[in-house]
Design a protein around this motif. Structure first.
Motif: not given
Length: 184
Positions: A60-67, A89-95, A101-110
């Motif tokens: 369900n709904k795959v949005d690529f939020l950040n490269p 239903v399995i929630g998956v989060r990609v960071e 730099t240690g900077k983290k970005k949320h890239c995807n949730s599906s």
């Protein structure tokens, strides 16, 4: 088989370094590679919860939020958000994380709907979900809502139910040219 299990009992997290072999023509990590990893972790989480082989029924709904850049670490987290009779239903989060730099970005949730299978390939019951906090209630309720919306979408656009005239006005606002001989 346990009758109920908590989401914490089957949560999974993996971290992987993104290599040049994972890149697309634009030099970023290929979305297909990320989807493959997401499907793998959803499978692992669902199988851990159900103690069965599982298959992907839908995503369900795959949005690529950040490269995601080559050289970054990506962390995928998966947990059970909903249990039906034989599905989960399995929630998956990609960071992603820049290692310098240690900077983290949320890239995807599906959300992956996985179905448990027995040795003969038939759908088999799964343990129910023990909800232990407000976030768990929110995730379960959201999954129920998504399930209802999916059923509504499916029937509304079924060829035997579809009424073209009901949608032509909507198309006038879009970047499309309808060129059908006679529209009644």
């Amino acid at each position: 088989m346990e009758k109920f299990k908590s989401a914490n009992q089957s949560k999974i997290s993996i971290t992987e370094l993104m290599l040049p072999s994972h890149s697309n023509f634009g030099g970023k990590v290929h979305g297909g590679h990320i989807l493959n990893l997401m499907d793998q972790i959803a499978f692992a989480c669902a199988s851990k919860h159900s103690r069965s082989y599982c298959v992907t029924a839908s995503v369900n709904k795959v949005d690529f939020l950040n490269p995601i850049e080559v050289g970054e670490l990506i962390t995928l987290k998966a947990s059970v958000n909903y249990t039906g009779r034989t599905s989960m239903v399995i929630g998956v989060r990609v960071e992603s994380e820049n290692v310098t730099t240690g900077k983290k970005k949320h890239c995807n949730s599906s959300y992956f709907t996985m179905v448990a299978k027995d040795a003969d390939g038939r759908s088999t019951p799964v343990p129910g979900l023990i909800i232990e906090d407000e976030q768990g209630v929110r995730r379960f309720a959201r999954s129920i809502q998504r399930k209802k919306q999916a059923l509504s979408r499916t029937s509304r656009f079924e060829s035997s139910q579809f009424q073209m005239k009901d949608h032509l006005q909507e198309l006038n606002k879009e970047n499309v040219k309808v060129n059908i001989g006679s529209i009644g």
